[in-house]
Design a protein around this motif. Structure first.
Motif, PDB file in Angstrom:
ATOM      1  N   ALA A  85      -3.493  21.316 -10.540  1.00  0.00           N
ATOM      2  CA  ALA A  85      -3.862  20.147  -9.742  1.00  0.00           C
ATOM      3  C   ALA A  85      -3.806  18.888 -10.588  1.00  0.00           C
ATOM      4  N   TYR A  86      -3.187  17.840 -10.017  1.00  0.00           N
ATOM      5  CA  TYR A  86      -3.065  16.549 -10.694  1.00  0.00           C
ATOM      6  C   TYR A  86      -3.631  15.446  -9.802  1.00  0.00           C
ATOM      7  N   THR A  87      -4.154  14.415 -10.426  1.00  0.00           N
ATOM      8  CA  THR A  87      -4.692  13.278  -9.689  1.00  0.00           C
ATOM      9  C   THR A  87      -3.575  12.388  -9.174  1.00  0.00           C
ATOM     10  N   ILE A  88      -3.683  11.951  -7.912  1.00  0.00           N
ATOM     11  CA  ILE A  88      -2.753  10.992  -7.330  1.00  0.00           C
ATOM     12  C   ILE A  88      -3.556   9.915  -6.601  1.00  0.00           C
ATOM     13  N   THR A  89      -2.908   8.797  -6.331  1.00  0.00           N
ATOM     14  CA  THR A  89      -3.528   7.748  -5.512  1.00  0.00           C
ATOM     15  C   THR A  89      -2.561   7.375  -4.402  1.00  0.00           C
ATOM     16  N   GLY A  90      -3.112   7.087  -3.212  1.00  0.00           N
ATOM     17  CA  GLY A  90      -2.245   6.718  -2.102  1.00  0.00           C
ATOM     18  C   GLY A  90      -2.958   6.869  -0.776  1.00  0.00           C
ATOM     19  N   PRO A  91      -2.206   6.863   0.328  1.00  0.00           N
ATOM     20  CA  PRO A  91      -2.785   6.910   1.666  1.00  0.00           C
ATOM     21  C   PRO A  91      -3.657   8.143   1.899  1.00  0.00           C
ATOM     22  N   ALA A  92      -4.720   7.971   2.684  1.00  0.00           N
ATOM     23  CA  ALA A  92      -5.631   9.073   3.007  1.00  0.00           C
ATOM     24  C   ALA A  92      -5.246   9.770   4.298  1.00  0.00           C
TER      25      ALA A  92
END
Length: 205
Positions: A85-92
């Motif tokens: 598992a890796y952290t991402i940022t973006g739409p929910a």
């Protein structure tokens, strides 16, 4: 002047196309069979924030647009998948649809699978995935439509430190559009060059 603009424009388009190829690109389209999901590209894991390990049962696939979740596995039922598992940022979210995850629902053909959990800010790749390796795959929700799955057409992007995941629902992906624009731009340049040559011939006469 026009030639300089052409070179600059083509350089910009080349950069856009290159960036698109470096990412993982997911495309969803409606067709006579249902909703087809295809993906291709790679993920650069440089500086990516690994937050843990997970194990998924084989052939457990589906989506949940309301939480920006999509899982596509390419192994058979009964086989577990060890994932990182890796952290991402973006739409929910990418729609209002709810959970469609279940076993043996989708026949996914491809090289590598993945799982996206946009609302949770997590992206899963198979353990042992080599950074930058090509991934491709395709599957179809038979008899489905964007409306029945609760998908909202548009473009969505999730970011990792050195790469991104692009999802396009119902429209032409950027590389195709950029290539078309480049061809039109180049055709205009050729017309301009031809006019100048004809003018030079007339003046010389």
């Amino acid at each position: 002047m026009f030639r300089k603009r052409l070179i600059a424009g083509l350089a910009m388009l080349t950069g856009l196309i290159s960036n698109a190829h470096a990412a993982l690109n997911i495309v969803m389209v409606e067709n006579a069979s249902g909703v087809t999901i295809s993906y291709s590209g790679s993920i650069d894991l440089t500086d990516a924030n690994m937050i843990g390990l997970a194990s998924f049962a084989g052939n457990f696939s589906g989506l949940n647009p309301s939480s920006a979740s999509l899982a596509l596995t390419v192994v058979t039922s009964g086989t577990s998948i060890d994932s990182v598992a890796y952290t991402i940022t973006g739409p929910a979210s990418f729609g209002s649809g709810t959970n469609t995850f279940q076993f043996n629902q989708l026949a996914v053909t491809g090289t590598e699978g993945f799982s996206l959990a946009g609302a949770a800010g997590v992206f899963f790749l198979a353990e042992g995935y080599a950074s930058g390796s090509m991934m491709t795959g395709v599957t179809t929700f038979m008899g489905a439509t964007f409306a029945s799955l609760g998908l909202t057409p548009g473009t969505y992007t999730w970011l990792l430190p050195s790469d991104q995941i692009n999802m396009t629902i119902g429209s032409v992906p950027l590389p195709g559009a950029a290539l078309l624009f480049a061809q039109v731009f180049a055709a205009g340049w050729l017309v301009q060059r031809r006019k100048k040559r004809i003018g030079a011939i007339h003046h010389g006469a």
